[in-house]
Design an enzyme around this catalytic site. Structure first.
Site, short mmCIF file in Angstrom:
data_model
loop_
_atom_site.label_atom_id
_atom_site.label_comp_id
_atom_site.label_asym_id
_atom_site.label_seq_id
_atom_site.Cartn_x
_atom_site.Cartn_y
_atom_site.Cartn_z
N ASP A 54 -51.13 -11.61 0.63
CA ASP A 54 -52.01 -12.30 -0.32
C ASP A 54 -52.46 -11.27 -1.35
OD1 ASP A 54 -51.78 -14.38 1.51
OD2 ASP A 54 -53.92 -14.84 1.54
N LYS A 81 -53.05 -19.27 -4.18
CA LYS A 81 -54.32 -19.22 -3.46
C LYS A 81 -55.45 -19.26 -4.47
CE LYS A 81 -56.97 -16.33 -0.22
NZ LYS A 81 -56.93 -15.10 0.62
N LYS A 91 -52.98 -22.68 -1.15
CA LYS A 91 -53.95 -22.21 -0.16
C LYS A 91 -55.34 -22.30 -0.77
CE LYS A 91 -55.35 -18.19 2.61
NZ LYS A 91 -54.95 -16.85 3.12
#
Length: 225
Positions: free
Chosen positions: A92, A157, A186
Site C-alpha cells: 500500500d 485505496k 479499498k
C-alpha cells in the site's frame, strides 16, 4: 451475510507511530482466529508479521511512504523491494500529491508504473495506491484513480487515516464509477463500527482497511449469528 464475510475483506491495520511488537503479535492472533484478509503493518514490523502468519491464509500488507507520500521515487522503490524481501505479499503506497499538484497526472502515472513494476518483479501479489481523497476534488479523485489503474495498480485505496477527513461513502462510489471493474477499491480512514464497512461494501468497495478490526468483527459476530 455472516461475520466471516466481513472479516475476510478486512485489512487489519496497526500503523500508529508508536506501534509495538506486542500489538502486532496480538493482531496476528486475531487474524488467525477471525480470518482477516490481511494485516497491514509498518515496514520494520513486516518480518515479524510474516513469521507469525506465514502458515496462515492471512496476507502481509506493508505500507510505503506512509503516511505523506512525498518520498523520492527511488526511496519508495527501495521500500517496496525491502518489504517484499521481508515477507510482504501486498504493498500500500501513498502517491506523491505534491508532484501531482505541481506536474499533473503524468507524475502519478510514472510513479505508479515504476512501483507496480518493482513490486511485481520482487514477488508481490497486489499493489494499492493510496490517493488521500481528503486533499482532492471530485474531478481530481476521478483523474488520479483512472491514472493509477491505467498504470497497473490493482486497487485504489481512499486514505491513510492521517488525511484531513475520513473517507465518505460518496468517495467510494465516485472511484468505483471512475474505474469500473478494471481494479478494486479499498475503503480506509475513519472506519470504526460495523455499519461503516457494510456501507462501503454496498457502495462498491472490495476491501476494508481499519484499525478497529476487533471491534467490527465482534459486532458482526453478535449481529450475524
Amino acid at each position: 451475510m455472516n461475520w466471516k464475510s466481513v472479516s475476510k475483506v478486512i485489512d487489519a491495520a496497526v500503523l500508529k507511530p508508536n506501534t509495538t511488537v506486542e500489538e502486532v503479535q496480538r493482531l496476528a492472533y486475531e487474524a488467525i482466529n477471525d480470518e482477516y484478509r490481511s494485516v497491514c503493518v509498518p515496514p520494520y514490523l513486516v518480518k515479524l508479521a510474516y513469521g507469525l502468519l506465514k502458515n496462515s491464509n492471512t496476507k502481509i500488507c506493508a505500507v510505503v511512504a506512509f503516511p505523506f507520500g512525498y518520498s523520492t521515487l527511488s526511496t519508495k522503490l527501495y521500500e517496496v523491494r525491502t518489504a517484499i524481501e521481508m515477507g510482504a505479499n501486498e504493498i500500500d503506497y501513498v502517491i506523491n500529491l505534491g508532484a501531482y499538484f505541481s506536474y499533473g497526472d503524468e507524475a502519478v502515472a510514472i510513479e505508479a508504473s515504476k512501483i507496480v513494476e518493482e513490486a511485481k518483479a520482487s514477488g508481490a501479489d497486489v499493489v494499492k495506491a493510496i490517493i488521500e481523497v481528503g486533499y482532492l476534488s471530485e474531478e481530481q479523485i476521478v483523474e488520479v484513480s483512472k491514472t493509477c489503474v491505467s498504470s497497473g495498480v490493482d486497487y485504489i485505496k481512499t486514505s491513510t487515516g492521517y488525511g484531513p477527513r475520513s473517507t465518505k461513502v460518496e468517495d467510494v462510489r465516485l472511484i468505483r464509477s471512475a474505474i469500473g471493474n478494471k481494479a478494486g477499491v479499498k475503503a480506509a480512514g475513519g472506519i470504526k463500527t460495523l455499519d461503516d464497512p457494510l456501507s462501503f461494501l454496498e457502495a462498491g468497495a472490495n476491501i476494508i482497511g481499519t484499525s478497529h478490526s476487533y471491534e467490527i468483527v465482534s459486532e458482526a459476530k453478535r449481529r450475524f449469528k
